[in-house]
Design an enzyme around this catalytic site. Structure first.
Site, PDB file in Angstrom:
ATOM      1  N   CYS C  38       0.852  -1.186   0.000  1.00  0.00           N
ATOM      2  CA  CYS C  38       0.000   0.000   0.000  1.00  0.00           C
ATOM      3  C   CYS C  38       0.890   1.239   0.000  1.00  0.00           C
ATOM      4  O   CYS C  38       2.061   1.173   0.385  1.00  0.00           O
ATOM      5  CB  CYS C  38      -0.866  -0.038   1.262  1.00  0.00           C
ATOM      6  SG  CYS C  38      -1.759   1.482   1.616  1.00  0.00           S
ATOM      7  N   THR C  40       0.960   3.568   2.046  1.00  0.00           N
ATOM      8  CA  THR C  40       1.454   3.780   3.404  1.00  0.00           C
ATOM      9  C   THR C  40       2.784   3.065   3.628  1.00  0.00           C
ATOM     10  O   THR C  40       3.702   3.609   4.251  1.00  0.00           O
ATOM     11  CB  THR C  40       0.412   3.263   4.416  1.00  0.00           C
ATOM     12  OG1 THR C  40      -0.808   3.943   4.181  1.00  0.00           O
ATOM     13  CG2 THR C  40       0.868   3.487   5.838  1.00  0.00           C
ATOM     14  N   HIS C  43       5.567   5.030   2.157  1.00  0.00           N
ATOM     15  CA  HIS C  43       5.963   6.157   3.008  1.00  0.00           C
ATOM     16  C   HIS C  43       6.875   5.684   4.145  1.00  0.00           C
ATOM     17  O   HIS C  43       7.853   6.337   4.483  1.00  0.00           O
ATOM     18  CB  HIS C  43       4.740   6.840   3.620  1.00  0.00           C
ATOM     19  CG  HIS C  43       3.829   7.444   2.604  1.00  0.00           C
ATOM     20  ND1 HIS C  43       4.273   7.977   1.415  1.00  0.00           N
ATOM     21  CD2 HIS C  43       2.478   7.604   2.597  1.00  0.00           C
ATOM     22  CE1 HIS C  43       3.234   8.433   0.717  1.00  0.00           C
ATOM     23  NE2 HIS C  43       2.144   8.210   1.411  1.00  0.00           N
ATOM     24  N   HIS C  64       0.416  -4.317   5.897  1.00  0.00           N
ATOM     25  CA  HIS C  64      -0.865  -4.591   6.530  1.00  0.00           C
ATOM     26  C   HIS C  64      -1.817  -5.382   5.628  1.00  0.00           C
ATOM     27  O   HIS C  64      -2.575  -6.201   6.115  1.00  0.00           O
ATOM     28  CB  HIS C  64      -1.524  -3.298   7.028  1.00  0.00           C
ATOM     29  CG  HIS C  64      -1.689  -2.229   6.005  1.00  0.00           C
ATOM     30  ND1 HIS C  64      -2.889  -1.955   5.427  1.00  0.00           N
ATOM     31  CD2 HIS C  64      -0.792  -1.380   5.444  1.00  0.00           C
ATOM     32  CE1 HIS C  64      -2.726  -0.956   4.568  1.00  0.00           C
ATOM     33  NE2 HIS C  64      -1.468  -0.593   4.550  1.00  0.00           N
ATOM     34  N   LEU C 269      -9.886  11.729  -0.849  1.00  0.00           N
ATOM     35  CA  LEU C 269      -9.120  10.623  -0.276  1.00  0.00           C
ATOM     36  C   LEU C 269      -7.622  10.854  -0.417  1.00  0.00           C
ATOM     37  O   LEU C 269      -6.850  10.506   0.458  1.00  0.00           O
ATOM     38  CB  LEU C 269      -9.548   9.320  -0.957  1.00  0.00           C
ATOM     39  CG  LEU C 269      -8.951   8.028  -0.454  1.00  0.00           C
ATOM     40  CD1 LEU C 269      -9.969   6.899  -0.531  1.00  0.00           C
ATOM     41  CD2 LEU C 269      -7.708   7.623  -1.229  1.00  0.00           C
ATOM     42  N   GLY C 270      -7.211  11.460  -1.547  1.00  0.00           N
ATOM     43  CA  GLY C 270      -5.775  11.675  -1.775  1.00  0.00           C
ATOM     44  C   GLY C 270      -5.215  12.729  -0.827  1.00  0.00           C
ATOM     45  O   GLY C 270      -5.733  13.847  -0.783  1.00  0.00           O
ATOM     46  N   LEU C 271      -4.152  12.387  -0.102  1.00  0.00           N
ATOM     47  CA  LEU C 271      -3.566  13.337   0.851  1.00  0.00           C
ATOM     48  C   LEU C 271      -2.736  14.373   0.104  1.00  0.00           C
ATOM     49  O   LEU C 271      -1.965  14.040  -0.801  1.00  0.00           O
ATOM     50  CB  LEU C 271      -2.701  12.595   1.863  1.00  0.00           C
ATOM     51  CG  LEU C 271      -3.481  11.624   2.756  1.00  0.00           C
ATOM     52  CD1 LEU C 271      -2.523  10.867   3.661  1.00  0.00           C
ATOM     53  CD2 LEU C 271      -4.540  12.357   3.566  1.00  0.00           C
ATOM     54  N   ILE C 294     -12.641  10.918   3.229  1.00  0.00           N
ATOM     55  CA  ILE C 294     -12.680   9.447   3.207  1.00  0.00           C
ATOM     56  C   ILE C 294     -11.476   8.896   3.946  1.00  0.00           C
ATOM     57  O   ILE C 294     -10.330   9.150   3.560  1.00  0.00           O
ATOM     58  CB  ILE C 294     -12.674   8.922   1.763  1.00  0.00           C
ATOM     59  CG1 ILE C 294     -13.876   9.477   0.997  1.00  0.00           C
ATOM     60  CG2 ILE C 294     -12.674   7.383   1.744  1.00  0.00           C
ATOM     61  CD1 ILE C 294     -15.223   9.116   1.570  1.00  0.00           C
TER      62      ILE C 294
END
Lengths: 353, 353, 353, 353
Positions: C38, C40, C43, C64, C269-271, C294
């Site tokens: 993912c 995340t 990052h 995850h 949703l996109g940061l 979201i």
């Protein structure tokens, strides 16, 4: 401790001395400060057909509505402290069934109810799961705190989808003014209802319904089949936007639909105990009516709504008026007699024996 | 008839004698009994940038908020009678665009607004389309009847999806206490809000916000960046469930999101007039916040809600308090001065010249 | 067991041998059959600013998204059996906070995330709380089963209030075609969307977006500021009913609002990683737009929707196409390289070392 | 022109030559390209009890479902052009009643229906109010275009509150596979339903239900009282989330509730023609069931959903299969015979005489 116990599979019950309960992991022990009598308790007391088939466990301590003080924490309890003033959501959900996992914990398929499936609260002490112990504002009167479950029923019946568009500025009918019906009248008023109509037969409840803020309280026996037309006329020919059926009478069920404006909605809460006949075409299809079965309260959205509403002095004052009798727990037989003969609305029990 | 007219594409306006209007098919003629001044009127009076680009038609009669008596029916009008006491929904929708055909008439893509796109109501008489003439209870005070549009804005901002679950028993923040903000405070209280917080700078509006029932009215200039934290602390560490941004200040926009509980919602009504900067990650995404742009009122669901709420004496009393000044239409320049300097909340105009 | 571990507070990670985990009470032990990478994880691998401030615990096992086989039950587990094929909802909620108690468990204020707050799943075995282990149909391909979380994100972004009226028969825009954006395109099609527009820069994702069923995939760098107008023109002058912002680019944020029909809604949703500027008047207020932040997926309503959608062969086929690379866990550095350079869409990891 | 006319208050009808209609202000004249027969037409043909009390006006041209070409515009029509391909929403609402003004135009209290209250469409030409003439994509097959009303009924029954959470990934039961039931099966599949169950007695409709995508089509006469249990078992012991009652049989009404999962919902569309008996406690209250009466289609939200769904080739193919017979209008008696004996599903009429 002392407790009022259903001792055999037949009518009645008696005070017994039983072992003090201990809180297990995830549970709290509560010293009962006030309890109150619900229609369910009356059914179990009189041991009617429903009770005979539903209640598995005898002997069992009666009752579920209560408020009290947390006096001991079981292992792992973190969200409560000794000394907290709590009430109970008495439906204990399993948390894992389909309903629980899709936001409908209040209709958990494996629910256990205090005083029905396990020991209840007409006692000196009671054990509650942490999640079911609802923390009250410390200043809330214990007898009012004890009747938050029926208040929650009233709020949930009025707002089954939390949607106020049918209530604020709209017309509401409540058929049957037991405690939940009476509370629904008050809450409808607080939420900005335009006109609130009610039906009731018992004089004591009729007077209370007027005090709660109903514009008209009709006796359906006197009004007869004209009543739906009367209500439609009183609403500029429209009919009510919301009808709450809380009496369990087939004639009231019909009235709820006959008095409804097209596109309106009906909440059904009063149990009918048998089949009833309805013209579904006229009552529901041609009217594009919506119907909600009301069972319990949403866990715990409804409780938060109740908490907020309880901050209004007007609601607390009227709740106190609904408590027509304050008796000692030991006087439970008299409470049952008063309720069976509809001489009372809500009866609060004090922990005196 | 006499009318207050925007006579040229520049600041101000003047009283003129113009021909009496006649109702066309589907229209009614109304004798104005009360009107009131909206922020939009101030913009057109001062001829700010928005007005310069938005207003096409000059000369044009000012104003849109009114109540009055129907004195003549155009051809084909059936739902109104001469003598009816009416107010105006001043957004005239076309009924055929995508928005109109999907239940969103209040954002009709071809909307015409009284006093902006066509002649307004600061006059002896006004013409309204039948659908836009809202029939009041005959006993409703004309000056209150005239401010139902801002009341409708407040109701719509509070209940953008008619959903009360965020209001009843929940915490509400109103940033900016102009007339709509003040009305939102009253309505939040009526709908059972638990705590209502407000922000305002002008002393007259701060005092009114307190009278309306706000628990705390903060001066954001004095409180500074700590304010969001203060509000969160005052709500048991949760933050508010609903924030209504009615000031048009970027700092208040941020406050609305900073003080919001995760999963809460923000209604944006106050125009900012320029771009504003926001940390969308923290304000919206991580918080799973919901945001609603508020424009007009739902036609006519909001009006029915307003009608019902107006039956509560508490609301009528507080609306009357929001009317800080009652002037003759001829005193419009003074009304503009009072509003521009925020010495007034709502100004009611009486049809004296 | 073998596991891919973040060993120090800096970029990268390495394979380590660590003790086999044991399931505690209410937990299950799972043998990992497939996992997936993912954003995340990228990052945390690259140790960017967000990761530096968010990740508290190092060393920690990465990852995850997974699917696997239950091989051991902790004490008290009743809803799962050894041999069950499960995936993970990797947000572990506390169940007692305000959000959890009001139907918003997905934004629990004390959430712990696998591979962020506690040991993750890029390993031979992983421990999951019973509630977070989602039982799959036994026949579901393990690599598809592992990407149900991003599929859930896509479903939740498309249906933030479970309301299809904006999707079935309506126009949808997806800005940013990473895996979640790609899945949103497929699901929008399945749910009956009329036209689906997308924006993307990377060629591999552009081709996939077309395969997923987008009618038009625009390169926003080539289209420039005309793009909103183009989309409005392609929708009969209306604009899209739903825009899903999944790129995290300020220009796409603006596009989402500029291309929106009045009354439409935007899911964010996109940061963006920093503040962004917006004309809130035009983007939200005048348009009466609705905006949803979201975060995660509704627990577990979204999962049930995902389960049902997965029964459609069309969805499973397209999900398999989104998995552009199937690597061994040991090739994690290469996976990170492919994702950082957007040469891949979704990368599935097989438990080979 | 030629038209099929109800000439007397008794069974049957006949082809007559009548004056060509002219469009009044706000109306359009349409040349009929295809029409189709609805159950309502059968009732009026057979002149059953409902027809005798409902139909006021004889002689009257039969029929309401149609598609055709606009050939003349009445005064003031702006949203349509000569040559447009249109269908009809045949419920003509007054636009001013309480229901119309609160977003419920489909249950207008003064509705007029084509072919019931005013001349219908089984003719060479028909007049439609502008608002009721729905503009189709030019390429849509005329016979499919004519059956958009029953498709709209199916969509509305499936999504009475536009809420897909009960459909996508959930289990659906359709009792009664007339044309609307058949269309509901297809749409449930398109919207991502997990399992779709149906009941039907007539062999031709049973086969069609299977073609439409139902997983199981049960014959309730053969299955008997075990059927609810069978459906519950087939849904992992849960029951269906949504039941659509489209047969009008009391036994199917009971089945819909017996097979429902707690918290599920039932849409009632099939008219029962008499009172029916139900155990409201078990069917609705203990289950916290929701019930929606379905009448017409939402105007015009449902039509936009239909427009979007019609872009899916899968839906158009299956709609064509539901049209089991294509006859000339002159063969209306035979069409009536085929429908009365349930040898047909939908019958399309071509404008041949």
């Amino acid at each position: 401790m002392k407790a009022y116990v259903k001792t055999s599979r037949g009518p009645g019950g008696e005070v017994r001395t039983v072992p003090d309960p201990k809180p297990g992991p995830g549970e709290v022990l509560v010293r009962v400060r006030a309890s109150s009598v619900c229609g369910t308790d009356v059914h179990i007391w009189s041991w009617n057909e429903w009770a005979q088939s539903r209640v598995k466990r005898v002997p069992m301590i009666f009752g579920h509505e209560l408020s009290g003080e947390v006096i001991e924490l079981g292992a792992g309890v973190t969200s409560l402290s000794v000394g907290d003033h709590v009430s109970a959501e008495t439906h204990i959900a399993d948390g894992t069934c389909y309903q629980c996992r899709t936001g409908k914990m209040h209709i958990c398929q494996n629910v256990e109810v205090l005083g029905v499936d396990r020991n209840g609260v007409f006692a000196e002490f009671a054990v509650l799961p942490e999640q079911n112990a609802w923390k009250n504002d410390p200043s809330l009167d214990p007898s009012l705190a004890s009747i938050q479950e029926p208040l929650g029923n009233a709020v949930h019946a009025l707002l089954p989808e939390d949607n106020i568009e049918d209530v604020a500025g709209k017309n509401v009918l409540v058929t049957g003014c037991g405690p939940i019906g009476l509370l629904a009248i008050v809450v409808a008023r607080i939420l900005g209802a335009r006109r609130v109509f009610a039906t009731e037969v018992a004089p004591v409840r009729t007077r209370l319904a007027q005090k709660m803020g109903a514009d008209h309280v009709f006796n359906p026996l006197e009004e007869g089949p004209e009543l739906a037309r009367t209500i439609v006329r009183e609403t500029d020919g429209l009919g009510v936007d919301v009808a709450l059926e809380m009496s369990g009478h087939p004639a009231s069920l019909r009235l709820a639909f006959d008095a409804l404006t097209p596109g309106g909605r009906v909440s059904l809460l009063g149990l009918l105990d048998r089949e009833a006949s309805l013209n579904f075409d006229d009552a529901i299809i041609f009217k594009a009516a919506r119907v909600h079965g009301i069972f319990g309260r949403r866990m715990f959205e409804t409780w938060f709504q109740v908490k907020g509403l309880l901050e209004r002095p007007e609601l607390r004052t009227k709740m106190a008026e609904i408590i027509t009798h304050r008796l000692a727990i030991g006087e439970l037989p008299r409470a049952m007699e008063l309720l069976t003969t509809t001489q009372a609305a809500k009866i609060s029990l004090e922990p005196r024996w």
